[in-house]
Design an enzyme around this catalytic site. Structure first.
Site, PDB file in Angstrom:
ATOM      1  N   HIS A  71      -8.218   7.390  -4.071  1.00  0.00           N
ATOM      2  CA  HIS A  71      -8.604   5.974  -4.178  1.00  0.00           C
ATOM      3  C   HIS A  71      -9.815   5.740  -5.076  1.00  0.00           C
ATOM      4  O   HIS A  71     -10.083   4.602  -5.448  1.00  0.00           O
ATOM      5  CB  HIS A  71      -8.902   5.407  -2.782  1.00  0.00           C
ATOM      6  CG  HIS A  71      -7.711   5.389  -1.875  1.00  0.00           C
ATOM      7  ND1 HIS A  71      -7.312   6.495  -1.166  1.00  0.00           N
ATOM      8  CD2 HIS A  71      -6.817   4.398  -1.565  1.00  0.00           C
ATOM      9  CE1 HIS A  71      -6.232   6.190  -0.449  1.00  0.00           C
ATOM     10  NE2 HIS A  71      -5.910   4.934  -0.678  1.00  0.00           N
ATOM     11  N   ARG A  96      -5.935  23.968  10.020  1.00  0.00           N
ATOM     12  CA  ARG A  96      -6.013  23.405   8.674  1.00  0.00           C
ATOM     13  C   ARG A  96      -5.652  21.941   8.770  1.00  0.00           C
ATOM     14  O   ARG A  96      -4.468  21.580   8.872  1.00  0.00           O
ATOM     15  CB  ARG A  96      -5.045  24.134   7.741  1.00  0.00           C
ATOM     16  CG  ARG A  96      -4.910  23.509   6.344  1.00  0.00           C
ATOM     17  CD  ARG A  96      -6.136  23.754   5.506  1.00  0.00           C
ATOM     18  NE  ARG A  96      -6.037  23.215   4.137  1.00  0.00           N
ATOM     19  CZ  ARG A  96      -6.675  22.111   3.715  1.00  0.00           C
ATOM     20  NH1 ARG A  96      -7.419  21.403   4.555  1.00  0.00           N
ATOM     21  NH2 ARG A  96      -6.570  21.720   2.457  1.00  0.00           N
ATOM     22  N   CYS A 133      -1.808  29.378   5.324  1.00  0.00           N
ATOM     23  CA  CYS A 133      -2.288  28.463   4.295  1.00  0.00           C
ATOM     24  C   CYS A 133      -2.139  29.139   2.939  1.00  0.00           C
ATOM     25  O   CYS A 133      -2.376  30.342   2.813  1.00  0.00           O
ATOM     26  CB  CYS A 133      -3.754  28.142   4.570  1.00  0.00           C
ATOM     27  SG  CYS A 133      -4.478  27.044   3.353  1.00  0.00           S
ATOM     28  N   HIS A 156       0.833  -1.204   0.000  1.00  0.00           N
ATOM     29  CA  HIS A 156       0.000   0.000   0.000  1.00  0.00           C
ATOM     30  C   HIS A 156       0.871   1.259   0.000  1.00  0.00           C
ATOM     31  O   HIS A 156       1.698   1.438   0.896  1.00  0.00           O
ATOM     32  CB  HIS A 156      -0.904  -0.010   1.238  1.00  0.00           C
ATOM     33  CG  HIS A 156      -1.836   1.157   1.308  1.00  0.00           C
ATOM     34  ND1 HIS A 156      -1.774   2.093   2.315  1.00  0.00           N
ATOM     35  CD2 HIS A 156      -2.827   1.555   0.471  1.00  0.00           C
ATOM     36  CE1 HIS A 156      -2.716   3.012   2.105  1.00  0.00           C
ATOM     37  NE2 HIS A 156      -3.365   2.721   1.001  1.00  0.00           N
TER      38      HIS A 156
END
Lengths: 528, 528
Positions: free
Chosen positions: B121, B198, B248, B97
């Site tokens: 995914h 965040r 951010c 994975h």
């Protein structure tokens, strides 16, 4: 017109040239102190009393022929200077002179042309000091209209080097000249003879054969001095190469004046007060460490030394923060080579500072003295020039404004032509731009155009994209950035150093409605 | 209105928020490889054959109750997950994975809520891989409308901490919340509980009592690993304090959307996705050197290691260039303290990276693994997010665009009110602005207003001036910059570190024609 409105952006809109609202007029603080009491035992020999009836100047003071004054040059025990029609013995002034020995440049002749350069002297404080050293007058026989004849005044620039005729001269004395637009685009490394020239004064003369004996003095905060010949610098320290742009802070000042509709002071540079070269020299930090400076203390932030002051032979001075000087990735050089040749005279022969990413005004040429200090250079170019003010500010506080160091982003169009770009070095498909641009409803016939230019940011920051608009900012397309800094054909990249110190050159192809040319320019676009 | 048009500039016009044209949909390259052949000897015990007549799923596969699936959690030898109504044994998938062990977070329950976070995914490649591990179905008794009942699905965010009610929530799960405007202006150091949040995922849970045993692994380019407990970091390396803003990259995205009239993807932050704090920790470079990394080789530019990858406990990952990591004046910390308290859970407890001057997305929280590499972090947040594109670019080349690191200049108005600024800490005269501003010929009555805000630049570059215009850019006046970073009353400056890593707060007083309010706002200015 649509073409003239073309804007090149970087995500960040550029701009920010600096306005120097007025030429410096404030006197250096050092002048305010009293001159030292004269300790000289020398007294000028009285000349014959003035007999010329038109000479109504103080009859108690002697007259001197200029030929006599010439004997009191820089090498004399008693240097004299002429100011206007008066003669002064400056022997006792020299040790108190804030500019140091540079005053000797004028010894044996007239100081007027130098003060026309060092305008800081045109102040009553200075006249008062000078008056104390008056010893007499220039003989009436050597005066024309009450002043020494023009041909009697030595031209400080008479030994300046020959320059390439393609350079675009802004001022001849001192020499300030732009790199022509074609040269800006044509080569990643600007040829030495086409590198823009920014001189504040004359070009010092150092004989080639004596250049290895040229001396650099490094002075620590406690006054400790260490001297290095250029030969020692070359042999005792590892040499480094750094590829770096130098850019005058006034680059594109003319564009700012034109666009704002307001006058700016300073040279009316267009886009050519910037060039790129490969510099070779030794690291400033290596030399500072050798001279006894504690780099690790400085790195910890606890050093009293906050600035590195550079002084040039012709008396120009400037400084950089210690943080830049000791940055192991900052690449500050004491350079003796430019594009694999010895520094040309116009560019600091035989030794200069190179401070990559900072305004070129800190990369002092003809470097002969480095002073570590808790304050910035006291020169007028550090304290009363090269600072930024708000667009509204007319009365400015020079002391409160920080000196310009790292430059902001800059981007310029240097060539514009009809038709496609013809450069076999560039694969045509990389220039293919997105055809999704809005087209007018009438679909007028299109004129293909090509542009090129450069983009640069101070501080070693990479230019990652150049956007071009052909419709005044309505839509944007990316220019193709030339891969100057990549390895090719097994050859290493020509870019050396830790930061993105060089410019990015770019090319662009697009098309604009044909009538944009016909209506406004009779078929010829503006010169960008 | 005139007020709404007020622009705050920095000499440099700011702007440059980044557009992420679309959420990442491309599959990580690692997925494309075939899954390893199963070596597991485990076979699920067949459950009773389905007898429910409404269950028309493959009758050859067993049914499992969710209670049974729960037994196959992260600690089980054979972890299972549910996807939709199917059950998978992922034992053999874990080593292959790409996200590593984080998949175990879903073991024993439904993987759907995680894939709603890790949208990467949601791709046929992944479904194909997963299908190879199918072992059965969720029992009909545990399904509602063909899916596990909502209350049967574990909420990944259920252990998230309580938050201060004044934070302005943009998304609750994961938690993304702005610092309120008043707090942005009120204090130089943002209080921990009002620091903007965040989060890309859930908040990992580390017990206070076990935090000193928390482990950080440092992995060199050759695979050598060295492990440090937090206790070792605190005791074996000198501690450093750095005062730094985190911002951010999407701060003020809403303003960009509103001003451009175009939609942007991403959280609609206004001005509060930025905060300032004092961080304490150890220098990343000290730890790298201790782990065996050759700093001087890296400084010379000859190291193969080009990036430092950070991985967080919750599987977020990002990287920074080695140049920043080893910069002795770069102040990159492995931080365990924020404003003299242990890191709050929302801000990375017990350990995070602090990369001053860079976009906050690189200051990875809940840091547990550092990898030195010749390439950037392979995480979607490094490769397929946090990049800048031209305003025209709709189809973008993620791989060709560099990852955002140092942020450009930012400037925001955070408060605006009628009347003068009432803050006894500021001497009234420093706010006195030049009264030479143009007044309309009618001299309408003026309304006094006050504003405050912040300005910040990435890369440790100082903000030296903030200009304010009350007439849409026609004229400008300088705001007063609060002296947050100077020594006061014998106390040292609260700003620590080598660069200007903190914001500059500013206040401004001016006046605008009263009718500008009356006509457009009935007496109340826009909320800036």
């Amino acid at each position: 017109s649509q073409i003239a409105a073309a804007i090149v952006s970087l995500g960040l809109l550029s701009l920010a040239l600096c306005v120097s609202p007025s030429p410096p007029t404030t006197l250096d603080a050092h002048y305010a102190s009293s001159p030292p009491v004269s300790s000289s035992s020398f007294k000028p020999q009285p000349a014959p009393a003035p007999e010329n009836p038109s000479d109504n100047r103080d009859p108690d003071l002697p007259r001197f022929r200029i030929a006599e004054v010439r004997k009191h040059g820089a090498d004399s025990d008693h240097p004299w200077v002429i100011y206007g029609d008066k003669v002064y013995d400056i022997t006792d002034w020299i040790p108190a002179h804030p500019g140091g020995q540079v005053i000797l440049r004028a010894a044996g002749g007239s100081i007027d042309p130098y003060w026309n350069i060092f305008t800081i002297h045109k102040n009553q404080y200075v006249y008062d000091i000078l008056s104390q050293y008056l010893i007499g007058y220039v003989d009436q026989a050597d005066l024309v209209n009450g002043k020494p004849a023009q041909d009697q005044i030595e031209d400080p620039f008479e030994n300046d080097p020959e320059r390439h005729p393609s350079l675009i001269t802004r001022t001849a004395k001192p020499r300030n000249a732009e790199t022509p637009a074609e040269a800006l685009s044509a080569q990643f490394l600007t040829p030495n003879e086409l590198f823009y020239v920014r001189n504040h004064m004359w070009v010092p003369t150092i004989e080639d054969s004596k250049s290895d004996d040229y001396r650099l003095t490094v002075e620590l905060l406690d006054g400790t001095m260490k001297e290095y010949t250029l030969r020692e610098l070359k042999t005792r320290f590892p040499s480094r190469k750094v590829t770096a742009v130098l850019q005058c802070s006034g680059n594109r000042r003319k564009h700012m004046s034109d666009d704002s509709g307001r006058q700016t002071n300073g040279l009316p540079w267009t886009s050519g007060a910037i060039s790129n070269a490969s510099w070779e020299g030794v690291l400033l930090s290596d030399v500072l460490a050798d001279a006894g400076f504690d780099l690790s203390e400085a790195m910890s932030g606890s050093s009293e030394t906050q600035h590195v002051q550079f002084m040039g032979l012709e008396a120009y001075g400037a400084s950089i923060p210690i943080k830049k000087a000791i940055d192991p990735q900052g690449d500050v050089l004491l350079a003796y080579s430019m594009n694999d040749e010895p520094l040309p005279r116009d560019h600091g022969f035989p030794l200069r500072a190179i401070v990559p990413g900072h305004v070129a005004a800190r990369s002092v040429k003809w470097l002969n003295h480095i002073t570590l200090s808790d304050e910035e250079s006291t020169s007028q170019w550090q304290r009363k020039d090269y600072k930024c003010f708000g667009p509204n500010q007319t009365k400015v506080d020079w002391d409160a404004a920080p000196a310009i160091q790292e430059l902001p982003v800059q981007s310029a169009i240097t060539t514009l032509k009809l038709g496609k770009w013809l450069d076999s070095k560039i694969e045509p498909n990389v220039l293919k731009n997105d055809q999704d641009q809005a087209v007018t409803s009438q679909n007028p016939p299109q004129q293909e155009i090509s542009m090129s230019g450069y983009a640069f940011s101070g501080g070693g920051r990479s230019i990652i994209r150049v956007d071009v608009s052909l419709d005044g900012g309505g839509s944007w397309t990316q220019a193709y950035l030339l891969p100057d800094c990549v390895s090719k054909n097994g050859m290493p990249s020509p870019c050396q150093g830790h930061g993105a110190w060089s410019w990015k050159r770019w090319v662009f192809e697009g098309s604009v409605p044909l009538n944009a040319f016909k209506e406004k320019h009779g078929g010829r676009p503006d010169d960008p």
